[in-house]
Design a protein around this motif. Structure first.
Motif, short mmCIF file in Angstrom:
data_model
loop_
_atom_site.label_atom_id
_atom_site.label_comp_id
_atom_site.label_asym_id
_atom_site.label_seq_id
_atom_site.Cartn_x
_atom_site.Cartn_y
_atom_site.Cartn_z
N HIS A 1 0.88 -1.18 0.00
CA HIS A 1 0.00 0.00 0.00
C HIS A 1 0.91 1.22 0.00
CE1 HIS A 1 -2.94 2.95 1.62
NE2 HIS A 1 -3.88 2.11 1.22
N ILE A 2 0.50 2.29 -0.65
CA ILE A 2 1.36 3.48 -0.73
C ILE A 2 1.57 4.09 0.64
CG2 ILE A 2 1.44 5.85 -1.59
CD1 ILE A 2 0.07 4.90 -4.12
N LEU A 3 0.49 4.21 1.38
CA LEU A 3 0.56 4.91 2.67
C LEU A 3 0.81 3.95 3.83
CD1 LEU A 3 0.00 7.76 3.93
CD2 LEU A 3 -2.28 6.88 4.43
N HIS B 1 0.40 13.81 -11.99
CA HIS B 1 -0.08 14.78 -10.99
C HIS B 1 -0.22 14.13 -9.61
CE1 HIS B 1 -2.31 17.24 -14.35
NE2 HIS B 1 -1.04 17.05 -14.60
N CYS B 2 -0.13 12.82 -9.57
CA CYS B 2 -0.43 12.08 -8.33
C CYS B 2 0.44 12.55 -7.16
CB CYS B 2 -0.18 10.59 -8.59
SG CYS B 2 -0.34 9.59 -7.12
N ILE B 3 -0.21 12.76 -6.01
CA ILE B 3 0.54 13.16 -4.81
C ILE B 3 0.64 11.99 -3.82
CG2 ILE B 3 0.07 15.63 -5.01
CD1 ILE B 3 -2.20 15.28 -2.96
N ARG B 4 0.37 10.78 -4.31
CA ARG B 4 0.56 9.55 -3.52
C ARG B 4 -0.22 9.57 -2.20
NH1 ARG B 4 2.81 9.38 -7.91
NH2 ARG B 4 5.04 9.08 -8.27
N CYS B 5 -1.47 9.99 -2.28
CA CYS B 5 -2.25 10.05 -1.04
C CYS B 5 -2.85 8.68 -0.72
CB CYS B 5 -3.36 11.08 -1.17
SG CYS B 5 -4.69 10.58 -2.28
N SER B 6 -3.05 7.85 -1.74
CA SER B 6 -3.59 6.49 -1.64
C SER B 6 -5.11 6.44 -1.46
CB SER B 6 -2.89 5.66 -0.56
OG SER B 6 -3.32 6.04 0.73
N ALA B 7 -5.80 7.57 -1.59
CA ALA B 7 -7.26 7.54 -1.47
C ALA B 7 -7.88 6.60 -2.51
CB ALA B 7 -7.83 8.95 -1.62
N CYS B 8 -7.29 6.56 -3.70
CA CYS B 8 -7.88 5.72 -4.76
C CYS B 8 -7.76 4.24 -4.43
CB CYS B 8 -7.27 6.05 -6.12
SG CYS B 8 -5.49 5.87 -6.20
N LEU B 9 -6.70 3.87 -3.71
CA LEU B 9 -6.54 2.45 -3.31
C LEU B 9 -7.66 2.06 -2.36
CD1 LEU B 9 -3.57 3.25 -4.23
CD2 LEU B 9 -2.79 1.61 -2.54
N PRO C 1 -5.42 1.63 -8.22
CA PRO C 1 -5.77 2.32 -9.46
C PRO C 1 -4.63 3.19 -10.01
CG PRO C 1 -7.58 2.45 -7.91
CD PRO C 1 -6.44 1.82 -7.17
N ILE C 2 -3.93 3.93 -9.14
CA ILE C 2 -2.86 4.77 -9.68
C ILE C 2 -1.72 3.90 -10.18
CG2 ILE C 2 -1.78 5.16 -7.40
CD1 ILE C 2 -1.86 7.55 -10.47
N GLY C 3 -1.48 2.77 -9.53
CA GLY C 3 -0.44 1.86 -10.01
C GLY C 3 -0.81 1.28 -11.37
N CYS D 1 -10.03 11.31 -5.89
CA CYS D 1 -8.67 11.81 -6.14
C CYS D 1 -8.58 13.32 -5.86
CB CYS D 1 -8.25 11.53 -7.58
SG CYS D 1 -6.60 12.18 -7.94
N PRO D 2 -7.69 13.73 -4.97
CA PRO D 2 -7.63 15.16 -4.61
C PRO D 2 -7.14 16.06 -5.74
CG PRO D 2 -5.82 13.96 -3.59
CD PRO D 2 -6.71 12.93 -4.21
N VAL D 3 -6.50 15.48 -6.77
CA VAL D 3 -6.07 16.31 -7.89
C VAL D 3 -6.83 15.95 -9.17
CG1 VAL D 3 -3.81 17.04 -7.07
CG2 VAL D 3 -4.05 14.79 -8.11
N LYS D 4 -7.96 15.25 -8.98
CA LYS D 4 -8.90 14.96 -10.06
C LYS D 4 -8.27 14.24 -11.26
CE LYS D 4 -12.30 17.94 -10.94
NZ LYS D 4 -13.55 17.55 -10.31
N ILE D 5 -7.43 13.26 -10.97
CA ILE D 5 -6.89 12.46 -12.08
C ILE D 5 -7.99 11.52 -12.57
CG2 ILE D 5 -5.12 10.80 -12.80
CD1 ILE D 5 -3.37 11.85 -10.50
N ASP D 6 -8.30 11.61 -13.85
CA ASP D 6 -9.36 10.77 -14.42
C ASP D 6 -8.78 9.39 -14.73
OD1 ASP D 6 -11.46 9.63 -15.71
OD2 ASP D 6 -11.71 11.22 -17.21
N ILE D 7 -8.60 8.61 -13.67
CA ILE D 7 -7.95 7.31 -13.83
C ILE D 7 -8.71 6.38 -14.79
CG2 ILE D 7 -7.22 5.21 -12.57
CD1 ILE D 7 -6.54 7.01 -10.20
N PRO D 8 -10.06 6.30 -14.70
CA PRO D 8 -10.74 5.39 -15.63
C PRO D 8 -10.46 5.72 -17.10
CG PRO D 8 -12.22 6.05 -13.87
CD PRO D 8 -10.99 6.87 -13.71
S1 SF4 Z 1 -6.20 9.41 -5.25
FE1 SF4 Z 1 -5.14 10.60 -6.86
S2 SF4 Z 1 -3.44 11.61 -5.84
FE2 SF4 Z 1 -4.16 10.00 -4.45
S3 SF4 Z 1 -2.85 8.21 -4.90
FE3 SF4 Z 1 -4.69 8.02 -6.15
S4 SF4 Z 1 -4.18 9.02 -8.10
FE4 SF4 Z 1 -2.63 9.66 -6.60
#
Ligand code: SF4
Length: 481
Positions: A166-168, A326-334, A355-357, A387-394
């Motif tokens: 896990h990132i965090l 743009h990812c700040i590695r917050c891990s919310a998406c995980l 998802p970010i991975g 995602c706090p920086v609105k990365i459109d992962i899908p």
């Molecule tokens: S939620 Fe967004 S900023 Fe946070 S880890 Fe996932 S992609 Fe990166």
């Protein structure tokens, strides 16, 4: 100082330093059979999800903050070369040394040489995903240098001869009883009667690490942010171990991906609000350490900043996927991903799970090297929403799937079916003939449903049925009236 790597310059060799194992489907199948792992993950992600939702809900301008974060990152990436040069000149002017690394091999060589030059055989480390990405601990070990992880979760992973999942929360796949067993087995100085209470475990780790902090001559860190206008580096963490690593040793070496840069201090203000609420579910971060170059008589007297590309300029060159940087590695998406919650991080075979991975790893290594990851998603969109920086992962996942199909030049059954449908639908005559042929499907139906089709369509009916074609098409019905 080696040559900087910017957009438009030769792209870094890909893939170096990324973990590669079995493809995601096989690894995921094995992980799904581990019910203890699923219980550990389910409990942990549910707790973090609830904390995040509560603190995000407190802010009436959360959406505006997200938009600001997205805009800052987009603007920074558009002028990344300029900001990196500004950062280099500011760090250098304040007594630091900047090194440029095209890939993992270069970055590891730079760090190993720097540690060797101090004569130290040991270094303390702040939790850093980018050093996992380049395999720095292994490179240091090969050079006879012991890297000691000091973040509690990273320590658990290191002592357990394990990998972060896990990132965090790198040891999210472990429960307290497993952690106690690892400490008793591997730590050497763990008290014999150690219990699995959180207080006892953290106290054992604290005493174990204190000796390492006080004797370390070299500290190694990553960076959450770097501010171009002043050359300031920033690390956020929750335990205070990072503060020790960043201030006690004589020499500090920071390895940072080139995408972590921010133009100004005002920009940092936005991210210091977005990051803690999205990651640990806290209103503000417990320890936010910042330093600028070196200060005589205070803190490390040598500071080296290693700026790492390792596939990032290649990712930046892809207009449809570059926002993954743009990812700040917050891990919310995980924590919201239904796939991650069931398979855990190891199945992704990359230091960037979830998802970010699934987007970042193939972008950094090239899609061919991580081809199954873009398919490790139901495209439900939960990751985009948090995602706090609105990365459109899908959307990036779909883009990477398309890139994979194009690069492999293997027509999928779906592509063949769509091409055939396009040909049939192109003229009224073909459509009419197609509808007539389709009526033959009635021969395979019973009670108005088709339950079994012959190969190669058998797969479709293996888990579902289909309605029988109507006896009369709409056109026939129209004509008859
Ligand atoms: S939620 Fe967004 S900023 Fe946070 S880890 Fe996932 S992609 Fe990166």
């Amino acid at each position: 100082m080696s040559t900087p790597v910017y957009l438009g310059m030769p792209v870094a060799p890909r893939g170096v330093g990324h973990l590669r194992g079995e493809p995601f489907p096989a690894a995921a199948r094995r992980a799904l059979a581990d019910s203890q792992l699923r219980r550990n993950l389910g409990r942990a992600t549910a707790t973090i999800r609830a904390k995040r939702a509560a603190v995000v809900g407190e802010l009436p301008d959360w959406e505006e903050l997200r938009l600001a974060g997205e805009a800052i990152k987009t603007g920074t990436m558009a002028h990344l070369d300029r900001y990196l040069e500004q950062l280099e000149s500011q760090v250098t002017a304040r007594g630091g040394v900047v090194h440029w690394a095209r890939d993992a091999v270069e970055a590891n060589r730079i760090v190993v040489d720097l540690v060797r030059a101090t004569g130290a055989s040991e270094a303390v480390k702040v939790k850093s995903i980018v050093t996992d990405e380049i395999g720095l601990n292994e490179a240091l070990a090969a050079a006879g240098i012991r890297a000691r992880e000091t973040d509690l979760a990273e320590l658990i992973v290191q002592l357990g001869h394990d990998r972060p999942s896990h990132i965090l929360v790198p040891a999210i796949h472990r429960n307290r009883a497993e952690i106690r067993d690892i400490f008793l087995r591997e730590m050497g100085d763990a008290p014999p009667g150690l219990t699995d209470s959180p207080a006892a475990l953290t106290e054992a780790a604290r005493l174990h690490l204190r000796r390492a902090f006080l004797s370390a001559r070299v500290g190694i860190s990553g960076a959450n942010f770097a501010i171009a206008e002043t050359g300031t580096l920033c690390v956020v963490e929750s335990e205070g171990n990072g503060r020790m690593c960043l201030t006690l040793p004589e020499v500090l070496i920071t390895v940072m991906g080139i995408e972590k840069i921010l133009p100004t201090w005002a920009d940092l203000g936005v991210f210091l609000q977005l990051l803690p609420r999205s990651s640990t579910g806290e209103r503000m971060n417990p320890y936010t350490s910042m330093w600028t170059g070196v200060t005589p008589g205070d803190g490390p007297q040598q500071f080296h900043l290693v700026l790492l590309d390792n596939g990032r300029t290649a990712a930046l060159a892809d207009p449809a996927g570059r926002s993954a940087l743009h990812c700040i590695r917050c891990s919310a998406c995980l924590n919201v991903c239904p796939v991650y919650e069931r398979t855990g991080g190891h199945a992704y075979g990359s230091v960037y799970p979830g998802p970010i991975g699934a987007v970042l790893s193939p972008m950094l290594t090239g899609v061919g090297d991580n081809a199954t990851l873009p398919y490790a998603s139901s495209l439900c969109g939960a990751c985009y929403e948090v995602c706090p920086v609105k990365i459109d992962i899908p959307s990036i996942l779909v883009h990477l799937r398309a890139r994979h199909v194009e690069e492999t030049h293997r027509p999928t059954p779906e592509a063949v079916t769509m091409a055939a449908a396009s040909w049939v639908l192109a003229t009224p005559g073909r459509l009419r003939a197609g509808q007539r042929a389709g009526r033959l499907g009635r021969l395979l139906s019973r009670d108005g449903r088709i339950r079994r089709l012959p190969p190669p369509l058998a797969g479709w009916t293996a888990a579902r049925d289909a309605p029988a074609p109507p006896a009369q098409t709409f056109r026939d019905w129209w004509r008859s009236r």
